[in-house]
Design a protein around this motif. Structure first.
Motif, PDB file in Angstrom:
ATOM      1  N   ALA A  15      10.654  12.053 -10.819  1.00 36.03           N
ATOM      2  CA  ALA A  15       9.572  13.725 -11.099  1.00 36.03           C
ATOM      3  C   ALA A  15       9.246  13.279 -12.431  1.00 36.03           C
ATOM      4  CB  ALA A  15      10.292  14.529 -11.608  1.00 36.03           C
ATOM      5  N   ALA A  16       7.416  13.297 -12.731  1.00 40.42           N
ATOM      6  CA  ALA A  16       6.434  12.960 -13.595  1.00 40.42           C
ATOM      7  C   ALA A  16       7.107  14.080 -14.260  1.00 40.42           C
ATOM      8  CB  ALA A  16       5.055  13.706 -13.301  1.00 40.42           C
ATOM      9  N   THR A  62       0.948  -1.488   0.040  1.00 42.66           N
ATOM     10  CA  THR A  62      -0.022   0.277   0.016  1.00 42.66           C
ATOM     11  C   THR A  62       0.560   1.634  -0.324  1.00 42.66           C
ATOM     12  OG1 THR A  62      -1.951  -0.609   0.870  1.00 42.66           O
ATOM     13  CG2 THR A  62      -1.792   1.403   1.167  1.00 42.66           C
ATOM     14  N   ALA A  63       1.928   1.201   1.078  1.00 40.98           N
ATOM     15  CA  ALA A  63       2.857   2.732   0.816  1.00 40.98           C
ATOM     16  C   ALA A  63       2.969   3.023  -0.483  1.00 40.98           C
ATOM     17  CB  ALA A  63       4.334   2.460   2.093  1.00 40.98           C
ATOM     18  N   PRO A  64       4.021   2.309  -1.378  1.00 42.50           N
ATOM     19  CA  PRO A  64       4.511   2.362  -2.945  1.00 42.50           C
ATOM     20  C   PRO A  64       3.522   2.910  -3.664  1.00 42.50           C
ATOM     21  CG  PRO A  64       4.851  -0.257  -2.187  1.00 42.50           C
ATOM     22  CD  PRO A  64       4.518   0.342  -0.772  1.00 42.50           C
ATOM     23  N   VAL A  65       2.365   2.479  -3.711  1.00 40.69           N
ATOM     24  CA  VAL A  65       1.089   2.786  -3.873  1.00 40.69           C
ATOM     25  C   VAL A  65       0.798   4.165  -3.288  1.00 40.69           C
ATOM     26  CG1 VAL A  65      -1.493   2.331  -4.919  1.00 40.69           C
ATOM     27  CG2 VAL A  65      -0.106   0.858  -4.797  1.00 40.69           C
ATOM     28  N   LEU A  66       0.548   4.309  -2.658  1.00 42.83           N
ATOM     29  CA  LEU A  66       0.268   5.325  -2.163  1.00 42.83           C
ATOM     30  C   LEU A  66       1.457   6.848  -2.514  1.00 42.83           C
ATOM     31  CD1 LEU A  66      -1.596   5.012   0.883  1.00 42.83           C
ATOM     32  CD2 LEU A  66      -2.442   5.282  -0.500  1.00 42.83           C
ATOM     33  N   ALA A 125       2.112  11.612  -4.973  1.00 45.83           N
ATOM     34  CA  ALA A 125       3.310  12.167  -5.638  1.00 45.83           C
ATOM     35  C   ALA A 125       2.861  13.386  -7.021  1.00 45.83           C
ATOM     36  CB  ALA A 125       4.163  11.995  -6.429  1.00 45.83           C
ATOM     37  N   LEU A 126       1.407  13.147  -7.634  1.00 48.54           N
ATOM     38  CA  LEU A 126       0.186  13.417  -9.256  1.00 48.54           C
ATOM     39  C   LEU A 126       0.159  14.725  -8.660  1.00 48.54           C
ATOM     40  CD1 LEU A 126      -1.404   9.932 -10.003  1.00 48.54           C
ATOM     41  CD2 LEU A 126       0.908  11.079 -11.284  1.00 48.54           C
ATOM     42  N   PRO A 127       0.213  16.112  -9.503  1.00 44.13           N
ATOM     43  CA  PRO A 127      -0.800  16.328  -9.768  1.00 44.13           C
ATOM     44  C   PRO A 127      -1.946  16.814  -8.877  1.00 44.13           C
ATOM     45  CG  PRO A 127      -0.035  16.335 -11.896  1.00 44.13           C
ATOM     46  CD  PRO A 127       0.835  15.251 -11.064  1.00 44.13           C
ATOM     47  N   LEU A 164       2.893  -3.903 -10.578  1.00 44.05           N
ATOM     48  CA  LEU A 164       2.218  -2.379 -10.627  1.00 44.05           C
ATOM     49  C   LEU A 164       2.527  -2.298  -9.273  1.00 44.05           C
ATOM     50  CD1 LEU A 164      -1.198  -3.760 -11.712  1.00 44.05           C
ATOM     51  CD2 LEU A 164       0.144  -2.090 -13.029  1.00 44.05           C
ATOM     52  N   ILE A 165       3.395  -2.585  -8.695  1.00 43.34           N
ATOM     53  CA  ILE A 165       3.692  -2.396  -7.215  1.00 43.34           C
ATOM     54  C   ILE A 165       5.147  -2.084  -7.348  1.00 43.34           C
ATOM     55  CG2 ILE A 165       4.214  -2.439  -5.015  1.00 43.34           C
ATOM     56  CD1 ILE A 165       1.254  -4.112  -4.727  1.00 43.34           C
ATOM     57  N   ASP A 166       5.960  -2.596  -8.144  1.00 42.10           N
ATOM     58  CA  ASP A 166       7.746  -2.099  -8.358  1.00 42.10           C
ATOM     59  C   ASP A 166       7.578  -0.923  -9.696  1.00 42.10           C
ATOM     60  OD1 ASP A 166       8.415  -4.450  -7.314  1.00 42.10           O
ATOM     61  OD2 ASP A 166       8.311  -5.606  -8.425  1.00 42.10           O
ATOM     62  N   ALA A 167       6.637  -0.663  -9.903  1.00 44.38           N
ATOM     63  CA  ALA A 167       6.169   0.172 -11.130  1.00 44.38           C
ATOM     64  C   ALA A 167       5.961   1.662 -10.236  1.00 44.38           C
ATOM     65  CB  ALA A 167       5.084   0.106 -12.076  1.00 44.38           C
ATOM     66  N   CYS A 168       4.889   1.438  -9.265  1.00 44.32           N
ATOM     67  CA  CYS A 168       4.945   3.065  -7.668  1.00 44.32           C
ATOM     68  C   CYS A 168       5.797   3.254  -7.208  1.00 44.32           C
ATOM     69  CB  CYS A 168       3.601   2.002  -6.905  1.00 44.32           C
ATOM     70  SG  CYS A 168       2.019   2.143  -8.549  1.00 44.32           S
ATOM     71  N   ALA A 169       6.513   1.750  -6.987  1.00 41.65           N
ATOM     72  CA  ALA A 169       7.608   2.389  -5.893  1.00 41.65           C
ATOM     73  C   ALA A 169       8.546   3.405  -7.123  1.00 41.65           C
ATOM     74  CB  ALA A 169       8.395   1.211  -5.447  1.00 41.65           C
ATOM     75  N   ARG A 170       8.843   3.067  -8.106  1.00 37.04           N
ATOM     76  CA  ARG A 170       9.698   3.040  -9.522  1.00 37.04           C
ATOM     77  C   ARG A 170       9.335   4.751  -9.411  1.00 37.04           C
ATOM     78  NH1 ARG A 170       9.846  -1.825 -11.924  1.00 37.04           N
ATOM     79  NH2 ARG A 170       8.487  -0.659 -13.172  1.00 37.04           N
ATOM     80  N   MET A 171       7.050   4.716  -9.410  1.00 36.53           N
ATOM     81  CA  MET A 171       7.443   6.535 -10.050  1.00 36.53           C
ATOM     82  C   MET A 171       7.571   7.118  -8.893  1.00 36.53           C
ATOM     83  SD  MET A 171       3.687   5.011 -11.140  1.00 36.53           S
ATOM     84  CE  MET A 171       3.241   6.058 -10.694  1.00 36.53           C
ATOM     85  N   ALA A 172       7.471   6.456  -7.556  1.00 38.43           N
ATOM     86  CA  ALA A 172       7.622   8.155  -7.089  1.00 38.43           C
ATOM     87  C   ALA A 172       9.338   8.812  -6.714  1.00 38.43           C
ATOM     88  CB  ALA A 172       6.960   7.491  -5.378  1.00 38.43           C
ATOM     89  N   SER A 173      10.126   8.003  -7.034  1.00 38.29           N
ATOM     90  CA  SER A 173      10.855   8.037  -7.555  1.00 38.29           C
ATOM     91  C   SER A 173      11.991   9.268  -8.117  1.00 38.29           C
ATOM     92  CB  SER A 173      12.717   7.105  -7.185  1.00 38.29           C
ATOM     93  OG  SER A 173      12.370   6.224  -8.214  1.00 38.29           O
TER      94      SER A 173
END
Length: 310
Positions: free
Chosen positions: A304-305, A155-159, A164-166, A293-302
């Motif tokens: 910038a969009a 849950t934490a990496p998804v949140l 971090a999104l606009p 999918l959760i791994d992708a969320c973890a990468r996304m948070a690190s």
């Protein structure tokens, strides 16, 4: 799930509609195609009836139905211009169309999907058309994850990816563009051939249809591609068809990702949230796709969009 009297009433409605359209209808019964809290769908012969979610706004649905009726070569047109009421649920009837075969991924109509979305996005949006509900659906998926799996390690990496999104991509601020008609929840399950079984492909499901950011409709395939769930060939076919049909969501050539990155991140977080919530509710471990999918969320948070102009 449906309440006890709704399903028999919905079945009677779809049977009566089918027999009125085709008096010689020989279908021996109705089939329940879906029965979820956000919609129950029943088929009899060449007619499908849908009971929409209990909180569906009747005025907004009427405007969405009107646009579908105006665009019969893009959206499957309804059989009646206004919804009926059954036990407090809004009900619409539609012609049956042949869906995409999930067992034959090589035959997935990526070119047709790209062209249909481009044509939808190039259509002038009626002023009365409601806003597209995509960001709101994403926000609801994250809210459900917080409620059902607050302590799961996924849950934490998804949140983190979500927060971090606009704000507009989280449904917390107005969308930056609201002049384009968008499907709002596009995936391959939103395509059917009509007339069945091999007519042209059309888009279905108007529940999230509305004015908004057109790149949202490309976001789920983009997210699948970024997560390794869609091949480069499939993604290229879809994007090339969209561009060839003059779709405005991305530039006609060059790098599409500045336009797609934020919506694709939002759909990745939404898909991960839904998958994780379902796994927790079923009491089972995550499968390979859900972990990806959760791994992708973890990468996304690190990282910038990207945004247009960057």
């Amino acid at each position: 799930m449906t309440t006890a009297p709704l399903l028999p009433a919905l079945t009677a409605r779809v049977r009566a509609t089918a027999h009125a359209r085709t008096p010689a209808c020989r279908s021996c019964g109705a089939a329940t195609l879906a029965d979820r809290p956000d919609g129950t769908v029943v088929r009899h012969g060449d007619v499908v009836a849908k009971a929409h979610a209990p909180d569906t706004d009747p005025g907004a649905l009427a405007h969405r139905l009107a646009l579908a009726a105006r665009l019969p070569g893009i959206l499957l047109p309804p059989l009646a211009p206004a919804p009926a009421d059954l036990y407090g649920r809004l009900v619409t009837c539609w012609p049956y169309g042949t869906p995409v075969d999930p067992e034959d991924p090589d035959a997935a109509p990526w070119e047709a999907a790209g062209a249909l979305l481009a044509r939808l996005h190039r259509t002038p949006a009626p002023a009365a058309l409601p806003l597209m509900r995509g960001p709101a659906r994403t926000a609801a998926a994250l809210a459900r994850l917080r409620e059902t799996a607050p302590h799961h390690p996924g849950t934490a990496p998804v949140l983190r990816a979500w927060t971090a999104l606009p704000a507009w991509a989280r449904g917390a601020a107005p969308m930056p563009e609201t002049s384009t008609p968008c499907h709002g929840d596009f995936h391959l399950g939103q395509l059917v051939r009509h007339p069945a079984p091999d007519g042209p492909w059309l888009l279905i499901d108007v529940d999230d249809l509305g004015r908004g950011v057109p790149s949202w409709d490309l976001a789920r395939p983009a997210a699948w591609y970024a997560c390794g769930m869609l091949t480069s060939d499939e993604w290229t076919r879809f994007l090339a068809a969209y561009r060839a049909a003059g779709g405005p969501a991305v530039p006609p050539d060059g790098d599409p990702w500045p336009a797609l990155d934020v919506p694709a991140r939002a759909l990745t977080a939404q898909t991960a949230a839904r998958a994780l919530a379902k796994a927790v509710a079923a009491g089972r471990p995550l499968d390979d796709v859900e972990r990806a999918l959760i791994d992708a969320c973890a990468r996304m948070a690190s990282v910038a969009a990207r945004v247009p102009g960057s």
